[in-house]
Write a protein that holds these residues in place. Structure first.
Motif, short mmCIF file in Angstrom:
data_model
loop_
_atom_site.label_atom_id
_atom_site.label_comp_id
_atom_site.label_asym_id
_atom_site.label_seq_id
_atom_site.Cartn_x
_atom_site.Cartn_y
_atom_site.Cartn_z
N ASN A 141 -22.22 -17.09 83.76
CA ASN A 141 -21.26 -17.31 82.87
C ASN A 141 -20.96 -16.01 82.03
OD1 ASN A 141 -19.35 -19.53 81.97
ND2 ASN A 141 -21.14 -20.63 81.15
N ALA A 142 -22.21 -15.79 81.62
CA ALA A 142 -22.42 -14.47 80.48
C ALA A 142 -21.46 -13.23 81.19
CB ALA A 142 -23.72 -14.13 80.27
N ASP A 143 -22.05 -12.85 82.50
CA ASP A 143 -21.40 -11.87 83.21
C ASP A 143 -19.90 -11.91 83.32
OD1 ASP A 143 -23.84 -10.64 83.58
OD2 ASP A 143 -24.25 -11.32 85.28
N PHE A 144 -19.71 -13.16 83.66
CA PHE A 144 -18.06 -13.46 84.02
C PHE A 144 -17.26 -13.29 82.63
CE2 PHE A 144 -15.24 -17.24 82.94
CZ PHE A 144 -14.19 -16.78 83.61
N LEU A 145 -17.91 -13.71 81.72
CA LEU A 145 -17.07 -13.80 80.14
C LEU A 145 -17.00 -12.19 79.94
CD1 LEU A 145 -18.70 -16.80 78.34
CD2 LEU A 145 -16.15 -16.04 78.51
N ARG A 146 -18.17 -11.47 80.11
CA ARG A 146 -18.17 -10.10 79.45
C ARG A 146 -17.15 -9.49 80.39
NH1 ARG A 146 -23.38 -6.78 80.04
NH2 ARG A 146 -22.47 -4.93 79.18
N ALA A 147 -17.00 -9.69 81.84
CA ALA A 147 -15.93 -9.10 82.60
C ALA A 147 -14.46 -9.37 82.02
CB ALA A 147 -16.01 -9.38 84.06
N ALA A 148 -14.34 -10.40 81.68
CA ALA A 148 -13.29 -11.05 81.15
C ALA A 148 -12.68 -10.52 79.83
CB ALA A 148 -13.06 -12.49 81.01
N ILE A 149 -13.72 -10.23 78.89
CA ILE A 149 -13.45 -9.62 77.74
C ILE A 149 -13.03 -8.12 77.84
CG2 ILE A 149 -14.60 -8.90 75.64
CD1 ILE A 149 -15.78 -11.60 75.43
N PHE A 183 -21.51 -23.25 68.15
CA PHE A 183 -20.45 -23.93 67.55
C PHE A 183 -20.04 -25.41 68.43
CE2 PHE A 183 -16.06 -24.93 66.56
CZ PHE A 183 -16.15 -25.08 65.23
N LEU A 184 -20.12 -24.98 69.85
CA LEU A 184 -19.82 -26.10 70.70
C LEU A 184 -20.77 -26.85 71.34
CD1 LEU A 184 -17.20 -23.83 72.98
CD2 LEU A 184 -16.60 -25.63 71.33
N GLU A 185 -22.04 -26.78 70.61
CA GLU A 185 -23.46 -27.38 70.99
C GLU A 185 -23.59 -27.46 72.32
OE1 GLU A 185 -23.13 -31.45 69.00
OE2 GLU A 185 -21.70 -30.55 67.31
N MET A 186 -23.57 -26.10 72.68
CA MET A 186 -23.95 -25.85 74.24
C MET A 186 -25.66 -25.35 74.43
SD MET A 186 -20.14 -24.19 75.52
CE MET A 186 -20.72 -23.92 77.23
N ASN A 187 -26.12 -25.75 75.31
CA ASN A 187 -27.45 -25.29 75.70
C ASN A 187 -27.34 -23.69 75.98
OD1 ASN A 187 -30.00 -25.09 76.53
ND2 ASN A 187 -30.28 -27.30 77.01
N SER A 188 -28.45 -23.18 75.28
CA SER A 188 -28.17 -21.66 75.35
C SER A 188 -28.38 -21.20 77.02
CB SER A 188 -29.05 -21.07 74.61
OG SER A 188 -30.44 -21.17 74.95
N ASP A 189 -29.03 -22.28 77.72
CA ASP A 189 -29.20 -21.71 79.28
C ASP A 189 -27.82 -21.75 79.85
OD1 ASP A 189 -28.72 -24.31 79.81
OD2 ASP A 189 -30.17 -24.51 80.93
N MET A 190 -27.03 -22.29 79.53
CA MET A 190 -25.48 -22.34 80.04
C MET A 190 -25.06 -20.89 80.34
SD MET A 190 -24.29 -25.49 80.35
CE MET A 190 -22.80 -25.64 79.97
N ALA A 191 -25.48 -20.08 79.45
CA ALA A 191 -25.02 -18.56 79.71
C ALA A 191 -25.36 -17.72 80.91
CB ALA A 191 -25.57 -17.82 78.41
N ARG A 240 -26.50 -19.74 83.59
CA ARG A 240 -26.06 -20.47 84.76
C ARG A 240 -25.06 -20.01 85.53
NH1 ARG A 240 -26.46 -26.58 82.97
NH2 ARG A 240 -25.28 -27.02 85.21
N TYR A 241 -25.01 -20.23 86.89
CA TYR A 241 -23.95 -19.69 87.56
C TYR A 241 -22.42 -20.43 87.18
CZ TYR A 241 -26.90 -17.31 90.67
OH TYR A 241 -28.09 -16.54 91.14
#
Lengths: 259, 436
Positions: free
Chosen positions: A97-105, A130-138, A140-141
């Motif tokens: 998720n994190a790699d994808f978001l960084r690529a998008a930004i 803010f969205l009350e998401m578990n930090s491991d979501m970043a 995960r694929y």
């Protein structure tokens, strides 16, 4: 201030015409809701705006701040400022998720202007909290093994990270329990500003209790058949769609049956 | 660099080579037997790939003498990148063509009785131990011409031995450099993990120059004895002019575990066979393979897990990318023998085609001779999913970059498992270069 303008839009899927002349204008600072029963063309509209490969625009125009959106590739539309929170987000194995978001930004910022890793992590942490998401979501694929609610929340995370000019939320409320619905709404409300326009597609009024729209449109037979303010959504919630059909002399609201 | 040219290889040659290396008589006998077999046995028959015209036997030099190196700094950049040069204690073996060039094992591990040495030294210093494992219960000399040829001409490799109850935390690393354009490498790797021990072994095969008509024939035999764990990672990256036969075989004893992470990135024609035999009750085998085929190359990958013991568990994952006019055949075989009750055989084979002319084939096979078992397989051959592309592009990511993300994600199951940072980085770069 951004303006998304849709004029006389006709869209076909596999040779069948679904949208039959949609007219709509969404400006920065405005929230529009498109409501309507299933099968009336709501999701087709959102897919056509974003450029889904299966949807073919046969007539009409879409412009963003005067630029011809239909001439743009999907990624160009996004970089121009459009965003679509999808009803069924894809799962992409092996891409976090994190790699994808960084690529998008970074795709938006362009070569040489990439976001620093620190700044990215800070922003991601902040939005996820803010969205009350578990930090491991970043880590995960992307969407892989996410529950329906997690996927929707992840769409809103992307919205908040990418800060588009105009966002379309396609049934972001479907399959959400009330707590998740509140969090998703909180995210959208946080985005509200004169620089941000939003088109919410839903068939439940429920979502609109949390995100108050400025305009409400009803879609039937591949067209917008009625527009009004927030009170229109409330009347639909109370009375259903039959009164509109009667008023407009529509017997069958869906696109499929009508041909 | 002195070059010996004694070909065609005959009994006389094999005898003089063996004696010249100071080998014990059992090994000479094994070589001579194998040489006789090599003449009569047929080539292996990998399913759906015709290899009878491939060059496995013609090469200019059986042995190339290279010099050992005095410092790792002398290594080519591509090799140095694989190694953590700053690490003070190294468990590292470097081989230049056939020549053991550098070996290092920590004192701590030596004291515990761990053996990590080149195969020639192992033959001289640990003859009995080696005799117990070399081409006996793992890969047999008479399986086909290439295993026979391998034994007859074995000219490189490493021996890893981990005594009972010894757990090694840091990986043992081996780098095999192909640096002569027409070299022949018959490389043999043996990893033995005695009861309750644990070891991680990581190997690279790398060409530092373009090759032509080079032959590489690799056999690796891995033994995880009772309750032992072996993690075996490999990145094969041999040049286009090299024809490769590589056979990696694992034997797991009771409650033994063998895990493979194989990045098979050769640019030449390749036959790869990876078989894990779960002999002991409760043993476990996990094999992950990723592959990129490009150019005109033809590759055949057979992965098999064979269940003999009860309560055994086997997983096969194979992801392949095929582009240009390359052909890649993936055969995955889960086999449960009679008596291996409560066993579980799972496999997943997926092939991603990047061009019209590429050919890919995924053949999942389940052979089950026992009732009380679980088994499953998934297979697919296709192009990059347009809906996945649309999703990524809808976030502003250009098409080429979106494709790149999807492909790297597809090959991540092995990349993420590589336990040495330099090797992992190099694998990512190789993938990058190959799929571009």
């Amino acid at each position: 201030m951004a303006v998304l303008t849709i004029k006389d839009l006709h869209v076909s899927v596999e040779g069948k015409e679904i949208l039959k002349g949609v007219n709509l204008e969404v400006k920065g600072g405005e929230i529009h809701a498109i409501m309507g029963p299933n099968g009336t063309g709501k999701s087709t509209l959102s897919s056509a705006i974003m450029g889904h490969p299966k949807y073919e625009v046969t007539k009409g125009s879409i412009t963003l701040d005067g630029q011809d959106v239909l001439e743009m590739e999907v990624d160009e539309r996004a970089r121009a400022g459009l965003f679509l929170a999808m009803q069924y987000p894809s799962e992409i194995s092996g891409v976090t998720n994190a790699d994808f978001l960084r690529a998008a930004i970074n795709a938006r910022l362009g070569e040489g202007n990439e976001i620093s890793l620190m700044k990215f992590i800070r922003k991601l942490d902040e939005k996820m909290e803010f969205l009350e998401m578990n930090s491991d979501m970043a880590h995960r694929y992307l969407n892989e093994g996410f529950s329906g609610g997690e996927k929707k929340r992840n769409e809103i995370l992307q919205l908040m990270m990418l800060e588009p000019k105009i966002a379309i939320l396609d049934e972001i409320d479907s399959g959400l329990d009330i707590d998740a619905l509140k969090i998703v709404s909180k995210g959208v409300n946080e985005m509200r500003s004169s620089d941000f326009g939003c088109l919410i597609i839903t068939h439940y009024q429920r979502l609109l209790n949390y995100i108050t729209p400025d305009y409400v449109h009803v879609m039937m037979q591949g067209r917008i058949v009625k527009s009004g303010g927030p009170e229109l959504a409330q009347r639909l919630e109370a009375e259903g769609y039959d009164w509109i059909k009667k008023e407009l002399g529509i017997e069958e609201e869906t696109v499929e049956q009508e041909a | 660099m002195a070059i010996e040219t004694k070909l065609p290889f005959d009994q006389e040659y094999v005898r003089s080579f063996s004696e010249g290396s100071g080998e014990p008589s059992w090994l000479l006998d094994l070589r001579l037997q194998a040489l006789a077999k090599a003449e009569e046995l047929p080539l292996p028959k990998p399913d759906k790939t015709k290899i009878d015209q491939w060059n496995f036997t013609e090469f200019a030099n059986h042995v190339v003498q290279s010099a050992p190196i005095s410092s790792l700094e002398e290594l080519p950049e591509a090799v140095k990148a694989l190694i953590d040069l700053n690490e003070e204690v190294k468990n590292l073996y470097v081989q230049r063509d056939n020549t053991p060039a550098y070996i290092s094992l920590s004192e701590n591990l030596k004291e515990k009785g761990v053996i990590f040495t080149d195969i020639f030294t192992a033959v001289r210093e640990h003859s009995e131990l080696l005799q117990k494992y070399l081409m006996k219960d793992g890969v047999k000399i008479d399986e086909h011409r290439l295993t026979a040829l391998h034994a007859a001409l074995l000219n490189g490799g490493v021996f890893v031995y981990v005594p009972k109850n010894v757990e090694i935390d840091t990986p043992l690393q081996a780098v095999y450099i192909q640096e002569s354009k027409d070299a022949a490498l018959f490389n043999h790797v043996i990893v033995v993990a005695e009861d309750n021990s644990r070891v991680v072994y990581v190997e690279n095969y790398i060409s530092t120059m373009e090759t032509s008509n080079a032959v590489v024939n690799i056999v690796a035999e891995v033994f995880a004895n009772t309750n032992a764990r072996v993690f075996f990672a490999a990145v094969d990256n041999l040049a286009k002019g090299t024809t490769t036969y590589v056979n990696r075989r694992g034997i797991a004893g009771r409650d033994g575990r063998i895990e493979w992470a194989l990045g098979l990135m050769n640019d030449g024609n390749t036959v790869s066979e990876n078989i894990t035999r779960l002999i002991g009750d409760g043993s476990y085998g996990d094999t992950k393979t990723v592959v990129v085929g490009r150019g005109e190359q033809v590759q055949n990958f057979t992965t098999s897990v064979i269940h003999y013991g009860k309560h055994t568990e086997g997983h096969i994952l194979k992801h392949g990318v095929v582009k240009d006019s390359a052909t890649s055949i993936f055969n995955g075989i889960g086999k449960i023998e009679h008596g291996a009750s409560k066993s579980n055989a799972q496999q997943e084979s997926r092939v991603l085609m990047l061009s019209e002319k590429a050919r890919g084939d995924a053949n999942p096979i389940l052979l089950i001779d026992e009732d009380d078992v679980m088994a499953g397989h998934a297979a697919s051959v296709g192009r990059v999913d347009p809906i996945q592309l649309y999703y990524l592009m809808s976030r502003g990511i250009p098409r080429v970059e979106a494709e790149r993300l999807i492909i790297h994600g597809f090959l991540a199951p092995v990349v993420n498992e590589i336990p040495i940072e330099g090797v992992k980085k190099q694998l990512i770069e190789v993938i990058e270069r190959k799929v571009r």
